[in-house]
Enzyme design. Sequence first.
Site, PDB file in Angstrom:
ATOM      1  N   GLU A  35       0.640  -1.225  -0.035  1.00 43.19           N
ATOM      2  CA  GLU A  35       0.038  -0.015   0.065  1.00 43.19           C
ATOM      3  C   GLU A  35       0.931   1.561   0.007  1.00 43.19           C
ATOM      4  O   GLU A  35       0.521   2.103  -0.738  1.00 43.19           O
ATOM      5  CB  GLU A  35      -1.144   0.049   1.294  1.00 43.19           C
ATOM      6  CG  GLU A  35      -2.218  -0.921   0.957  1.00 43.19           C
ATOM      7  CD  GLU A  35      -1.906  -2.342   1.327  1.00 43.19           C
ATOM      8  OE1 GLU A  35      -0.725  -2.496   1.722  1.00 43.19           O
ATOM      9  OE2 GLU A  35      -2.724  -3.314   1.193  1.00 43.19           O
TER      10      GLU A  35
ATOM     11  N   HIS B 281     -11.475  -4.095   9.608  1.00 42.56           N
ATOM     12  CA  HIS B 281     -12.187  -3.998   8.191  1.00 42.56           C
ATOM     13  C   HIS B 281     -13.421  -3.162   8.255  1.00 42.56           C
ATOM     14  O   HIS B 281     -14.461  -3.560   7.333  1.00 42.56           O
ATOM     15  CB  HIS B 281     -12.398  -5.195   7.417  1.00 42.56           C
ATOM     16  CG  HIS B 281     -11.059  -5.938   6.756  1.00 42.56           C
ATOM     17  ND1 HIS B 281      -9.900  -6.285   7.694  1.00 42.56           N
ATOM     18  CD2 HIS B 281     -10.688  -6.230   5.738  1.00 42.56           C
ATOM     19  CE1 HIS B 281      -8.776  -6.776   6.789  1.00 42.56           C
ATOM     20  NE2 HIS B 281      -9.324  -6.642   5.656  1.00 42.56           N
TER      21      HIS B 281
HETATM   22  C1  LIG Z   1      -2.631  -4.394   4.337  1.00 44.71           C
HETATM   23  C2  LIG Z   1      -3.576  -5.316   3.687  1.00 44.71           C
HETATM   24  N1  LIG Z   1      -3.783  -4.983   2.514  1.00 44.71           N
HETATM   25  C3  LIG Z   1      -4.780  -5.738   1.680  1.00 44.71           C
HETATM   26  C4  LIG Z   1      -5.698  -6.461   2.293  1.00 44.71           C
HETATM   27  C5  LIG Z   1      -6.330  -7.327   1.766  1.00 44.71           C
HETATM   28  N2  LIG Z   1      -6.472  -8.755   1.583  1.00 44.71           N
HETATM   29  C6  LIG Z   1      -6.717  -9.558   2.456  1.00 44.71           C
HETATM   30  S1  LIG Z   1      -6.035 -11.110   2.213  1.00 44.71           S
HETATM   31  C7  LIG Z   1      -5.430 -10.558   0.939  1.00 44.71           C
HETATM   32  C8  LIG Z   1      -4.378 -11.420   0.265  1.00 44.71           C
HETATM   33  C9  LIG Z   1      -3.146 -11.977   0.939  1.00 44.71           C
HETATM   34  O1  LIG Z   1      -2.574 -13.058   0.369  1.00 44.71           O
HETATM   35  P1  LIG Z   1      -1.423 -13.750   1.267  1.00 44.71           P
HETATM   36  O2  LIG Z   1      -0.794 -13.032   1.963  1.00 44.71           O
HETATM   37  O3  LIG Z   1      -0.944 -14.716   0.190  1.00 44.71           O
HETATM   38  O4  LIG Z   1      -2.517 -14.620   2.291  1.00 44.71           O
HETATM   39  P2  LIG Z   1      -3.412 -15.704   1.685  1.00 44.71           P
HETATM   40  O5  LIG Z   1      -4.899 -15.134   1.748  1.00 44.71           O
HETATM   41  O6  LIG Z   1      -3.234 -16.336   0.476  1.00 44.71           O
HETATM   42  O7  LIG Z   1      -3.494 -16.923   2.595  1.00 44.71           O
HETATM   43  C10 LIG Z   1      -5.411  -9.358   0.628  1.00 44.71           C
HETATM   44  C11 LIG Z   1      -5.038  -8.558  -0.548  1.00 44.71           C
HETATM   45  C12 LIG Z   1      -5.523  -6.576   3.689  1.00 44.71           C
HETATM   46  N3  LIG Z   1      -6.164  -7.315   4.427  1.00 44.71           N
HETATM   47  N4  LIG Z   1      -4.355  -5.835   4.333  1.00 44.71           N
END
Ligand SMILES: Cc1ncc(C[n+]2csc(CCOP(=O)(O)OP(=O)(O)O)c2C)c(N)n1
Lengths: 341, 334
Positions: free
Chosen positions: B62, B131
């Site tokens: 971000e 959130h």
């Molecule tokens: C700082 C932040 N940016 C964006 C999000 C939205 N978001 C939630 S989960 C996610 C994907 C995360 O991917 P990963 O770290 O690979 O974890 P996974 O869901 O695959 O277990 C995103 C973009 C968030 N929760 N926090």
Amino acid sequence: MTQTNTAPLARYRTMRRIRSFEERVGELFLRGASAGSMLHLSIGEEAVVGVTAAMTEGDSFTTHHRGHGVFIGRGADPARMMAEIAGKEAGYCRGKGGSMHIADRALGHLGANAIVGGGIPHIVGAGLTYRNLRSGQVSVAFFGDGAMQQGILYESMNMAALWHLPVLFCCINNQYGMGTRVDRSAGKLAFSERAEAFGLTGARVDGTNVEAVHQVATALVAGARAGQPGYIEIDAYRFYGHARMDKSPYRDPEEEAEGRLRDPVVTARARLAVAGLADEADLARIDAEAATEMDAALEYAVEAVAPPLASMFEDVYAPGTAQPRPQRDRLAAILSEGSRA
Amino acid sequence: MSAFETTYREAIRQALLDAMQADPDIILIGEEVGLYGGAYGVTKGLIELYGAERVIDAPISEPGIVGVAVGAAMTGLRPVAELMYVDFVGLVMDQLANQAAKSRYMFGGQIGVPMVLRTQGGTGRSAAAQHSQSLEAWMLHVPGLRLVMPATVNDAYHLLREALRQPDPVVVIEHKGLYTMKGVLDVDTPDGEWGQPVIRRAGTDVTILSYSRMLHESLAAAEVLAGQGVQADVIDLRCLNPLDDTMIFESVRRTGRAMVVTEAALTGSVASEIAARIGEACFDWLEEPVLRIGGEDIPIPVSPALERGAIPSAALIAEAGLWLVKREAPAWAP
Ligand SMILES: Cc1ncc(C[n+]2csc(CCOP(=O)(O)OP(=O)(O)O)c2C)c(N)n1
Ligand SMILES: [Mg+2]
């Protein structure tokens, strides 16, 4: 610690319990009993048990939003977890946190986090505590491949290496961050090299092989305890959508089918049988016990009572200190005192 | 015919589409804005239309996303950076508050940052404490930033279009609970001028000021009040910066009674600011204290019942209105 050959079977049992638990979380949602739909299942990532089993009592950890499996690996009570996911009073966080914010101080769970990367620096802080207190504890951060692109991870890795802290960074690489495959979020995918560039011991392990994960994790946890922080990446596949509502329309069905063949639970089960560590009857009994246990957890959560409304004001600040003033109290005071009749 | 029924979500998408069509310098950058179509489906199909150079799927970085948008804005593009949840603004606050907001001023007017930060906030989905927040006050407090929060389908379109014509950084905060709301979009006719509030329901007895989703709770409360013979003037603030308060003061001077309704935690909120302005400017006209109705001063709990209890309801707003106008005490009052 000596390795008995019952340990692989115990790890299989934990993996099966995680799988059964996550399936029940899906059911909880379908029954309309979950608190919301932001439920991230760790199906396909159960080899993380190789890491949780390498930790010992007193070690602490943080997780990302997909952390149910990690916590079960560290000894969680599935009924209390499920109750939290249902937003019930009997849950680990009294229905305040939900699936993405489970924590339990007693078991060393310093908190699941819904901010990608948010919980990572906390284990470095925990490592600082353990170093200063010479307590011999280790702290582990569990996070996804998505967090590999957050700056806070690299600040954390640098400090961990700089101060020789007893910490381990565990990336559960399930190939996706929401709809973005990892090769669309990073220019170079050799993530463990990033860790090594900071001075950590880095490794990447096949996420279908819980025993391989366990072997590597055991060495890295031992290294961390001795002041050499580490990084372990579990190469896995996210079997289902990002959260409960997501059907992964952005994924190639063929890729998905292949990915689901990389099943750590099925693989572990087959290996135990081949190695003669368990026969089909043993394994079937373990599977059935897990199903029964998680059915009970599901029913417990559904039946459990919602938190009382007034509890929303509790735990914003420590008990015994000034507390938030409920809006109706404030308005009532204005209505009576403020009136000029 | 330029007016048609659509949703809040579609109106924002239409605004992006029309703006990108009109101005080739506009780019979108954010997490999941391209192939995925946006976490809430707002940017669906735009990457197919405008390509990956203009609709950019960014890694989960971000501060980088907003910082890159600042740099692009400084040099000739007009970026729309998307922050999936306003809750993540803590991560980007340096780029937003210290960089985007201050460049024009610090650099003596030479370097403007014409960018838009689109994000969404609010409760309603049991999305829990990280959130579900309403953090507009954080941004309202930063000189150099503009801030708008659309409550209607038409505003969802026009405020974004207008934001994309501004010379300075504009934060647009949508509400996750409004995306599926239907309404009429008239692409030729905005609800009001940029910087001007809009009267959404005319009344003479009490002024209710709100914005974003709480406007709809306020309108529902006004309906209840009407049943009790109380006519509320309901004003949608919509633009929090710039905000011309002339209309607000006119209304309060007519009704002599005012309340400001927000979903955000009340302390230090936008409602506090508006109430203070009314107190300063309308003191001699006020029959009753200016009431603020807001979210409780707590993080948002995940449990659905607690989550609902943490924010104002139409019932509470109506109760407060009845007290202000008729001195009818609600059941919970002493
Ligand atoms: C700082 C932040 N940016 C964006 C999000 C939205 N978001 C939630 S989960 C996610 C994907 C995360 O991917 P990963 O770290 O690979 O974890 P996974 O869901 O695959 O277990 C995103 C973009 C968030 N929760 N926090
Ligand atoms: Mg991932």
